[in-house]
Design a protein around this motif. Sequence first.
Motif, PDB file in Angstrom:
ATOM      1  N   ASP A  50      -8.434   7.213  -3.109  1.00 57.26           N
ATOM      2  CA  ASP A  50      -7.552   6.521  -1.630  1.00 57.26           C
ATOM      3  C   ASP A  50      -8.594   6.325  -0.228  1.00 57.26           C
ATOM      4  O   ASP A  50      -8.199   7.348   0.684  1.00 57.26           O
ATOM      5  CB  ASP A  50      -6.602   7.394  -0.902  1.00 57.26           C
ATOM      6  CG  ASP A  50      -5.466   7.069   0.281  1.00 57.26           C
ATOM      7  OD1 ASP A  50      -5.381   6.191   0.163  1.00 57.26           O
ATOM      8  OD2 ASP A  50      -4.182   7.572   0.710  1.00 57.26           O
ATOM      9  N   ASP A  51      -8.846   5.295  -0.370  1.00 60.66           N
ATOM     10  CA  ASP A  51      -9.945   4.655   0.699  1.00 60.66           C
ATOM     11  C   ASP A  51      -9.633   3.390   1.520  1.00 60.66           C
ATOM     12  O   ASP A  51     -10.576   2.851   2.049  1.00 60.66           O
ATOM     13  CB  ASP A  51     -11.188   4.439   0.041  1.00 60.66           C
ATOM     14  CG  ASP A  51     -11.055   3.796  -1.088  1.00 60.66           C
ATOM     15  OD1 ASP A  51     -11.149   2.895  -1.481  1.00 60.66           O
ATOM     16  OD2 ASP A  51     -12.381   3.590  -1.823  1.00 60.66           O
ATOM     17  N   GLY A  52      -8.312   3.493   1.310  1.00 59.60           N
ATOM     18  CA  GLY A  52      -7.790   1.557   1.890  1.00 59.60           C
ATOM     19  C   GLY A  52      -8.428   0.217   1.311  1.00 59.60           C
ATOM     20  O   GLY A  52      -8.094  -0.639   1.315  1.00 59.60           O
ATOM     21  N   THR A  53      -8.734   0.789  -0.459  1.00 63.94           N
ATOM     22  CA  THR A  53      -9.319  -0.523  -1.125  1.00 63.94           C
ATOM     23  C   THR A  53      -7.621  -1.485  -1.454  1.00 63.94           C
ATOM     24  O   THR A  53      -6.060  -0.149  -1.393  1.00 63.94           O
ATOM     25  CB  THR A  53      -9.398   0.020  -2.564  1.00 63.94           C
ATOM     26  OG1 THR A  53     -10.617   0.682  -2.514  1.00 63.94           O
ATOM     27  CG2 THR A  53      -9.525  -1.364  -3.622  1.00 63.94           C
ATOM     28  N   THR A  54      -7.411  -2.224  -1.639  1.00 61.82           N
ATOM     29  CA  THR A  54      -6.671  -2.887  -1.673  1.00 61.82           C
ATOM     30  C   THR A  54      -6.611  -3.550  -3.258  1.00 61.82           C
ATOM     31  O   THR A  54      -7.739  -3.625  -3.729  1.00 61.82           O
ATOM     32  CB  THR A  54      -5.862  -4.357  -1.455  1.00 61.82           C
ATOM     33  OG1 THR A  54      -6.049  -4.276   0.400  1.00 61.82           O
ATOM     34  CG2 THR A  54      -4.985  -5.434  -1.718  1.00 61.82           C
ATOM     35  N   ASN A  75       2.461   2.295  -0.603  1.00 61.58           N
ATOM     36  CA  ASN A  75       1.905   2.023   0.434  1.00 61.58           C
ATOM     37  C   ASN A  75       2.218   2.257   2.126  1.00 61.58           C
ATOM     38  O   ASN A  75       1.410   2.579   3.122  1.00 61.58           O
ATOM     39  CB  ASN A  75       1.996   0.246   0.244  1.00 61.58           C
ATOM     40  CG  ASN A  75       1.837  -0.767  -0.588  1.00 61.58           C
ATOM     41  OD1 ASN A  75       0.534   0.123  -1.441  1.00 61.58           O
ATOM     42  ND2 ASN A  75       2.630  -1.537  -0.676  1.00 61.58           N
ATOM     43  N   HIS A  78      -0.630   6.223   2.028  1.00 63.89           N
ATOM     44  CA  HIS A  78      -1.640   5.686   1.783  1.00 63.89           C
ATOM     45  C   HIS A  78      -1.843   5.158   2.075  1.00 63.89           C
ATOM     46  O   HIS A  78      -1.821   3.717   2.921  1.00 63.89           O
ATOM     47  CB  HIS A  78      -1.385   6.029   0.612  1.00 63.89           C
ATOM     48  CG  HIS A  78      -1.181   6.873  -0.802  1.00 63.89           C
ATOM     49  ND1 HIS A  78       0.015   6.971  -1.176  1.00 63.89           N
ATOM     50  CD2 HIS A  78      -1.297   7.542  -1.554  1.00 63.89           C
ATOM     51  CE1 HIS A  78       0.229   8.597  -1.508  1.00 63.89           C
ATOM     52  NE2 HIS A  78      -0.515   9.088  -2.041  1.00 63.89           N
ATOM     53  N   ARG A  79      -3.874   5.484   2.190  1.00 65.45           N
ATOM     54  CA  ARG A  79      -4.950   4.345   3.525  1.00 65.45           C
ATOM     55  C   ARG A  79      -4.836   2.870   2.046  1.00 65.45           C
ATOM     56  O   ARG A  79      -5.008   1.525   2.211  1.00 65.45           O
ATOM     57  CB  ARG A  79      -5.979   5.050   3.506  1.00 65.45           C
ATOM     58  CG  ARG A  79      -5.755   6.050   4.225  1.00 65.45           C
ATOM     59  CD  ARG A  79      -7.274   6.541   4.358  1.00 65.45           C
ATOM     60  NE  ARG A  79      -8.520   5.521   4.734  1.00 65.45           N
ATOM     61  CZ  ARG A  79     -10.003   5.463   4.913  1.00 65.45           C
ATOM     62  NH1 ARG A  79      -9.833   6.944   4.115  1.00 65.45           N
ATOM     63  NH2 ARG A  79     -10.090   4.707   5.095  1.00 65.45           N
ATOM     64  N   ASN A  80      -4.834   3.549   0.083  1.00 62.91           N
ATOM     65  CA  ASN A  80      -4.987   2.482  -0.281  1.00 62.91           C
ATOM     66  C   ASN A  80      -3.181   1.249  -0.105  1.00 62.91           C
ATOM     67  O   ASN A  80      -2.441   1.560   0.549  1.00 62.91           O
ATOM     68  CB  ASN A  80      -4.549   2.638  -1.895  1.00 62.91           C
ATOM     69  CG  ASN A  80      -5.956   3.372  -2.065  1.00 62.91           C
ATOM     70  OD1 ASN A  80      -7.341   3.020  -1.248  1.00 62.91           O
ATOM     71  ND2 ASN A  80      -6.095   4.273  -3.248  1.00 62.91           N
ATOM     72  N   ARG A  81      -3.527   0.264  -0.671  1.00 62.25           N
ATOM     73  CA  ARG A  81      -2.673  -0.589  -0.634  1.00 62.25           C
ATOM     74  C   ARG A  81      -2.679  -1.558  -1.641  1.00 62.25           C
ATOM     75  O   ARG A  81      -3.081  -2.272  -2.111  1.00 62.25           O
ATOM     76  CB  ARG A  81      -2.918  -1.903   0.566  1.00 62.25           C
ATOM     77  CG  ARG A  81      -1.418  -3.053   0.531  1.00 62.25           C
ATOM     78  CD  ARG A  81      -1.617  -3.463   1.901  1.00 62.25           C
ATOM     79  NE  ARG A  81       0.158  -4.481   2.242  1.00 62.25           N
ATOM     80  CZ  ARG A  81       0.981  -4.427   2.577  1.00 62.25           C
ATOM     81  NH1 ARG A  81       1.023  -3.168   2.636  1.00 62.25           N
ATOM     82  NH2 ARG A  81       2.050  -4.956   2.202  1.00 62.25           N
ATOM     83  N   SER A 333     -11.560  -0.279  -9.747  1.00 64.81           N
ATOM     84  CA  SER A 333     -11.739   0.242  -8.518  1.00 64.81           C
ATOM     85  C   SER A 333     -10.455   1.155  -9.309  1.00 64.81           C
ATOM     86  O   SER A 333      -9.347   1.188  -9.407  1.00 64.81           O
ATOM     87  CB  SER A 333     -10.289  -0.623  -7.482  1.00 64.81           C
ATOM     88  OG  SER A 333     -10.854  -1.850  -6.366  1.00 64.81           O
ATOM     89  N   GLN A 336      -9.336   4.391  -7.469  1.00 65.27           N
ATOM     90  CA  GLN A 336      -8.117   4.150  -6.243  1.00 65.27           C
ATOM     91  C   GLN A 336      -6.977   3.978  -7.547  1.00 65.27           C
ATOM     92  O   GLN A 336      -6.144   4.263  -6.507  1.00 65.27           O
ATOM     93  CB  GLN A 336      -8.419   2.351  -5.657  1.00 65.27           C
ATOM     94  CG  GLN A 336      -9.846   2.849  -4.657  1.00 65.27           C
ATOM     95  CD  GLN A 336     -11.313   2.687  -5.487  1.00 65.27           C
ATOM     96  OE1 GLN A 336     -11.071   2.928  -6.192  1.00 65.27           O
ATOM     97  NE2 GLN A 336     -12.251   3.247  -4.673  1.00 65.27           N
TER      98      GLN A 336
END
Length: 435
Positions: A50-54, A75, A78-81, A333, A336
Amino acid sequence: MRSTTGPPGRIHRLLLRAAALLAAASLVTACGSGGGGSGGGAPADAGGADDGTTLTMWTRAATRPQSEGLVKAYNASHRNRIELTVVPTDDYQAKVGAAAGSRDLPDLFASDVVFVPNYTSSGLFADLTERVDALPFAEHLARSHIKAGTYQGKKYVVPHTLDLSVLFYNKELYRRAGLDPDAPPTTLGEWDRQARAVDALGGGVDGTFFGGNCGGCGVFTWWPSIWAAGEEVLDKDGTEANLASGTAKKVYGTYRGWVEDGIVAPGAREETGTTWTGLFPKGQVGVMPMPSTTLGLMPRDLDLGVAPIPGPDGGASTFVGGDAIGISATSDSPDQAWNFLAWSLGDTAQVEVVAAHKDVVARTDLAANAHSAADPRLVTINKLVARGRTPYAPKFGQTFNDPNGPWLTLMRHAVFGDGASVDRDNEAVTASLAD
């Protein structure tokens, strides 16, 4: 319910046009380990990254509410979207096929569970075997969905949304007919007697109803009565039908009796599935099998019960429909994407998102939860997951959902005819499955 009543002829035609593209998709299998290694190798963190990846995700319009609910909750926490695309149900198969051929699939995509074998055998999904097995609740996941997504011993999908076939019965009509409102049928014979008792009330009341011109409706609601007797309807490879057994003929014979004696509500012969579930909520039908997802759509003042679909002499089963979801083999990804899948199956998502909206949970250990406890009918439905089945057949669509396919021919001959051609019609089903 589109996920289980099956696609109309248009989807079948789209499937045929996409077949070449799906075959080409096998070329993408070797690309499935990009960006973090999805394959069967689970990362050190079984929850993924969970590192902000779309991430991109596709789902069918038929399961839009459930998908949107899960994505919105993910969403927000979490940082991921996840960017969700909802595709019209009738266009979904062709869209996936085209994207597979051009190697442009999203990171995550869901599928009607009966079509998952087409995708796993074509190499569209990444191998999730070790990731799934590492989940602390792996043994409690809906086995029918896991089985449908297992190909050559490897697991490629997890449950996304579940829809079960169950009996709905009108308790007020049961009381008026002198039946016990707390004693739904436990055998096909009891179902027959209860439907006839309610039908005898007259005044626009009918005993039962079914979609007689809808192949998907038939597999969804008739097959559980065969499974309940301990029989299989297809062989393990999904290439041979066993739809002319003595048990199967008893099931057809019961439905044929309802037609011949006027126990079934008018319109069954023409019903293609588009208005199949719209009759019971009006309060004039005694007992009929329907999708579990319709429970939350019933009028608040309708006193109804739910029960498992029984076999001729007892037992119970259900068709576990809905959607399964996996990571595309071309995703860059996968770690993610797995973070979303693992979260979606966890306690919070299953209880506070899925169960809170009166949908069926994907885990048998959560059948009784804070939300379902308030409605015993939900507990009944949730517990049925462990007893249900999802048939496996690579040629499912052309055989069972196509309005010009051999299964619908068998159905109509068996129920609206004299049933004499069932053996011959079963051979035609097998021929289609093996084609």
